[in-house]
Scaffold this active site. Sequence first.
Site, short mmCIF file in Angstrom:
data_model
loop_
_atom_site.label_atom_id
_atom_site.label_comp_id
_atom_site.label_asym_id
_atom_site.label_seq_id
_atom_site.Cartn_x
_atom_site.Cartn_y
_atom_site.Cartn_z
N GLY A 240 39.24 34.05 46.29
CA GLY A 240 39.58 32.66 46.53
C GLY A 240 40.89 32.53 47.26
N SER A 241 41.57 31.44 47.03
CA SER A 241 42.81 31.14 47.73
C SER A 241 43.99 31.90 47.12
CB SER A 241 43.11 29.64 47.66
OG SER A 241 43.39 29.26 46.31
N GLY A 245 44.90 32.92 43.17
CA GLY A 245 45.33 34.25 42.74
C GLY A 245 46.68 34.23 42.05
N GLU A 262 40.96 39.22 45.80
CA GLU A 262 40.66 39.10 47.23
C GLU A 262 40.98 37.66 47.62
OE1 GLU A 262 40.05 41.53 49.04
OE2 GLU A 262 39.12 43.09 47.79
#
Length: 505
Positions: A240-241, A245, A262
Amino acid sequence: MTQTVNFSEQLSLRARALLHGLGAAVPEPGPLPARTPISGGVLLSLAVDAPVDVDAAIGRAATAFETWRTVPAPVRAGLVRRLAQLLVAHRDELAELVTLEAGKIGPEALGEVQEMIDVCEFAIGLSRQLYGATMPSERPGHRLMETWHPLGVVGVISAFNFPVAVWAWNTAIALVCGDTVVWKPSETTPLTALACHTLLRRAAVDVGADPAVHQLIQGDASVGAALVDDGRVALVSATGSVRMGAAVAPRVAGRFGRCLLELGGNNAAIVAPSADLELAVRGIVFAAAGTAGQRCTSLRRLIVHRSIADRLVERLAAAYSQLPVGNPLDDGVLVGPLIDERAFAAMQKALVGSVAEGGDIICGGERIETLGPDAYYVRPALVRMPGQTELVREETFAPILYVLTYDELDEAIAINNGVTQGLSSSIFTLDQREAEQFLAGSDCGIANVNIGTSGAEIGGAFGGEKQTGGGRESGSDSWKAYMRRATNTVNYSTELPLAQGIHFG
């Protein structure tokens, strides 16, 4: 498929038919809408999982792990093999469902399902290669080695742009490693998740495995938070963004769990004077405009040698003007819709900001209203910038390609590295020295020569550095993230020597 007055209703009926063909029960209506970016309408609505449901799902996965971990890895691979067979049998239906929910054009959706099949095949072979190492011991009559063991429950949080492939990357590898999986998909793509969960459960029944090795939980960010905070979840793999994270990592670390992140990408390609411009144009256009710029590996910054910049921009503008934008279910369309209005608003804000920072919009950026007021189709934008401004350093998840210039390769590599993200990068050059200098200098997890920044193969480890998170998924030795390592010493002598020559007593 042509537009009619009841276009959204047609899409909804098609989604129901696809679910039926995939063996998934049409969900009972609930508060979670499964929208299609093709028309902006609602395909179906689903129930969401309450905290008690999430707790129960994690509990079932934890219980199933105690048995699954003892199954030999090549036998565990039988489940993944059967999943791959079902994916092959239902590839077209699942790909069309991906198109309905994520807006991908047909070839890209089919490619994503093929990626699932490929990673399953990789995981099957991997099941016989979970190798440890044997090291020389300094003590006579001793053997020193390392062994790898199943880790536990793996929580997978996936994003809308690859609604099925990223799940398969994690799940196929985790299952052969002896882990069980709890999957929290994007609330934007719940139907593809339901379909994949159904296929995996069917595969488990077919091979006599416990279907509880995979659990699906649906809902908003609060459902993901419950997964992140649960101490029974040994590894959280989250896509995600960067903002997401930054919230996930400290919470997992606070309970001494593991993270595989990721996150964002602000990817660049360098075009050197020696580049094959025809090859470069093809690679650049696909990387920048494919999936409507909504890949984490999408090309967002183009760093061109000053001597060829005008010529390359002219060729790119000509290519952009020929890109068919429209309904991804129609043949010949190369650019589908943005996922929603928020993505469109972010793109427009970035374009306005680029002009304020001295940029020149060469082409694109305008909305195409062909499929109703709630669908957001835009022409990919090409923008020349005076330098790497603050805006250029930010990731806008939309088809905007910023063009920058350079004079020396060291300068170009510094521009490539001059952002907080570090996912993918590439260079177009026919000069071997330039290629090697770039490969040594790029600070990204992926560095390519004479191809674009997107389109990674499953055999290589996928992931990036810096604010991209540092995680690695899919190929190479990424399996080690899903297992725990134990160092073992075996004394087969009659003595008890200590390491480092220590004498005690």
